[in-house]
Motif scaffolding. Structure first.
Motif, PDB file in Angstrom:
ATOM      1  N   UNK A   1     -40.324 -37.116   4.499  1.00  0.00           N
ATOM      2  CA  UNK A   1     -39.637 -35.859   4.804  1.00  0.00           C
ATOM      3  C   UNK A   1     -38.244 -35.795   4.171  1.00  0.00           C
ATOM      4  N   UNK A   2     -37.756 -36.906   3.650  1.00  0.00           N
ATOM      5  CA  UNK A   2     -36.403 -36.961   3.089  1.00  0.00           C
ATOM      6  C   UNK A   2     -36.456 -36.562   1.616  1.00  0.00           C
ATOM      7  N   UNK A   3     -35.818 -35.426   1.295  1.00  0.00           N
ATOM      8  CA  UNK A   3     -35.794 -34.943  -0.091  1.00  0.00           C
ATOM      9  C   UNK A   3     -34.601 -35.506  -0.853  1.00  0.00           C
ATOM     10  N   UNK A   4     -33.458 -35.610  -0.176  1.00  0.00           N
ATOM     11  CA  UNK A   4     -32.247 -36.140  -0.800  1.00  0.00           C
ATOM     12  C   UNK A   4     -31.663 -37.188   0.128  1.00  0.00           C
ATOM     13  N   UNK A   5     -31.349 -38.343  -0.439  1.00  0.00           N
ATOM     14  CA  UNK A   5     -30.760 -39.451   0.306  1.00  0.00           C
ATOM     15  C   UNK A   5     -29.550 -39.927  -0.484  1.00  0.00           C
ATOM     16  N   UNK A   6     -28.387 -39.798   0.127  1.00  0.00           N
ATOM     17  CA  UNK A   6     -27.150 -40.222  -0.530  1.00  0.00           C
ATOM     18  C   UNK A   6     -26.509 -41.351   0.262  1.00  0.00           C
ATOM     19  N   UNK A   7     -26.014 -42.342  -0.452  1.00  0.00           N
ATOM     20  CA  UNK A   7     -25.229 -43.407   0.156  1.00  0.00           C
ATOM     21  C   UNK A   7     -23.848 -43.344  -0.493  1.00  0.00           C
ATOM     22  N   UNK A   8     -22.858 -43.020   0.320  1.00  0.00           N
ATOM     23  CA  UNK A   8     -21.485 -42.835  -0.166  1.00  0.00           C
ATOM     24  C   UNK A   8     -21.426 -41.815  -1.298  1.00  0.00           C
ATOM     25  N   UNK A   9     -22.212 -40.738  -1.170  1.00  0.00           N
ATOM     26  CA  UNK A   9     -22.191 -39.637  -2.133  1.00  0.00           C
ATOM     27  C   UNK A   9     -22.986 -39.878  -3.397  1.00  0.00           C
ATOM     28  N   UNK A  10     -23.706 -40.990  -3.469  1.00  0.00           N
ATOM     29  CA  UNK A  10     -24.506 -41.294  -4.659  1.00  0.00           C
ATOM     30  C   UNK A  10     -25.966 -41.442  -4.272  1.00  0.00           C
TER      31      UNK A  10
ATOM     32  N   UNK B   1     -32.588 -49.466   0.192  1.00  0.00           N
ATOM     33  CA  UNK B   1     -31.221 -49.918  -0.065  1.00  0.00           C
ATOM     34  C   UNK B   1     -30.669 -50.626   1.170  1.00  0.00           C
ATOM     35  N   UNK B   2     -30.065 -51.794   0.979  1.00  0.00           N
ATOM     36  CA  UNK B   2     -29.423 -52.523   2.075  1.00  0.00           C
ATOM     37  C   UNK B   2     -28.030 -51.938   2.270  1.00  0.00           C
ATOM     38  N   UNK B   3     -27.712 -51.620   3.521  1.00  0.00           N
ATOM     39  CA  UNK B   3     -26.440 -50.966   3.837  1.00  0.00           C
ATOM     40  C   UNK B   3     -25.341 -51.995   4.067  1.00  0.00           C
ATOM     41  N   UNK B   4     -24.104 -51.557   3.774  1.00  0.00           N
ATOM     42  CA  UNK B   4     -22.922 -52.401   3.949  1.00  0.00           C
ATOM     43  C   UNK B   4     -21.980 -51.733   4.950  1.00  0.00           C
ATOM     44  N   UNK B   5     -21.090 -52.506   5.476  1.00  0.00           N
ATOM     45  CA  UNK B   5     -20.115 -52.002   6.424  1.00  0.00           C
ATOM     46  C   UNK B   5     -19.350 -50.822   5.824  1.00  0.00           C
ATOM     47  N   UNK B   6     -19.269 -49.726   6.587  1.00  0.00           N
ATOM     48  CA  UNK B   6     -18.530 -48.549   6.147  1.00  0.00           C
ATOM     49  C   UNK B   6     -19.329 -47.553   5.328  1.00  0.00           C
ATOM     50  N   UNK B   7     -20.598 -47.872   5.019  1.00  0.00           N
ATOM     51  CA  UNK B   7     -21.421 -46.934   4.244  1.00  0.00           C
ATOM     52  C   UNK B   7     -21.642 -45.636   5.010  1.00  0.00           C
ATOM     53  N   UNK B   8     -21.738 -44.544   4.260  1.00  0.00           N
ATOM     54  CA  UNK B   8     -22.077 -43.232   4.816  1.00  0.00           C
ATOM     55  C   UNK B   8     -23.387 -42.802   4.175  1.00  0.00           C
ATOM     56  N   UNK B   9     -24.395 -42.591   5.011  1.00  0.00           N
ATOM     57  CA  UNK B   9     -25.714 -42.182   4.544  1.00  0.00           C
ATOM     58  C   UNK B   9     -25.913 -40.720   4.914  1.00  0.00           C
ATOM     59  N   UNK B  10     -26.248 -39.885   3.927  1.00  0.00           N
ATOM     60  CA  UNK B  10     -26.515 -38.463   4.155  1.00  0.00           C
ATOM     61  C   UNK B  10     -27.986 -38.200   3.868  1.00  0.00           C
ATOM     62  N   UNK B  11     -28.652 -37.532   4.821  1.00  0.00           N
ATOM     63  CA  UNK B  11     -30.085 -37.277   4.717  1.00  0.00           C
ATOM     64  C   UNK B  11     -30.354 -35.772   4.732  1.00  0.00           C
ATOM     65  N   UNK B  12     -31.099 -35.303   3.725  1.00  0.00           N
ATOM     66  CA  UNK B  12     -31.442 -33.892   3.597  1.00  0.00           C
ATOM     67  C   UNK B  12     -32.959 -33.736   3.515  1.00  0.00           C
ATOM     68  N   UNK B  13     -33.527 -32.790   4.273  1.00  0.00           N
ATOM     69  CA  UNK B  13     -34.936 -32.487   4.109  1.00  0.00           C
ATOM     70  C   UNK B  13     -35.113 -31.530   2.942  1.00  0.00           C
ATOM     71  N   UNK B  14     -36.361 -31.259   2.527  1.00  0.00           N
ATOM     72  CA  UNK B  14     -36.557 -30.222   1.509  1.00  0.00           C
ATOM     73  C   UNK B  14     -36.020 -28.895   2.053  1.00  0.00           C
ATOM     74  N   UNK B  15     -35.363 -28.151   1.187  1.00  0.00           N
ATOM     75  CA  UNK B  15     -34.784 -26.872   1.614  1.00  0.00           C
ATOM     76  C   UNK B  15     -35.441 -25.766   0.812  1.00  0.00           C
ATOM     77  N   UNK B  16     -35.940 -24.770   1.513  1.00  0.00           N
ATOM     78  CA  UNK B  16     -36.557 -23.635   0.837  1.00  0.00           C
ATOM     79  C   UNK B  16     -35.652 -22.436   0.911  1.00  0.00           C
ATOM     80  N   UNK B  17     -35.918 -21.510   0.118  1.00  0.00           N
ATOM     81  CA  UNK B  17     -35.111 -20.295   0.148  1.00  0.00           C
ATOM     82  C   UNK B  17     -35.653 -19.282  -0.849  1.00  0.00           C
ATOM     83  N   UNK B  18     -35.111 -18.140  -0.822  1.00  0.00           N
ATOM     84  CA  UNK B  18     -35.637 -17.135  -1.688  1.00  0.00           C
ATOM     85  C   UNK B  18     -34.637 -16.353  -2.340  1.00  0.00           C
TER      86      UNK B  18
END
Length: 75
Positions: free
Chosen positions: A43-52, A58-75
């Motif tokens: 279900x995860x379309x975009x996965x960013x770790x510290x903006x990348x 991926x193994x996470x490190x102290x202070x990491x920020x993980x951003x999770x986005x599902x697929x987004x539809x629109x018209x």
């Protein structure tokens, strides 16, 4: 170790916008976080770790920020 998880769009339904996980496991991966939040990795379309671009294994490190986005539809 502490990591921040940010959820977007439909991933916020029934969940918080942000989570902070204090973890003793030094081999924590994004996949482990997805399991804890009951989010199917397909279900995860975009996965960013510290903006990348990141990967679920991926193994996470102290202070990491993980951003999770599902697929987004629109018209």
């Amino acid at each position: 170790m502490e990591v921040e998880i940010r959820l977007f769009a439909s991933f916020r339904e029934g969940r918080e916008k942000k989570y902070f996980f204090k973890i003793d496991n030094l081999n924590l991966t994004v996949r482990d976080i997805l399991e804890k939040l009951d989010i199917d990795e397909e279900e995860v379309a975009i996965l960013l770790i510290n903006g990348r671009d990141g990967k679920v294994d991926s193994v996470l490190k102290d202070g990491d920020i993980v951003s999770l986005f599902p697929p987004v539809g629109g018209g």
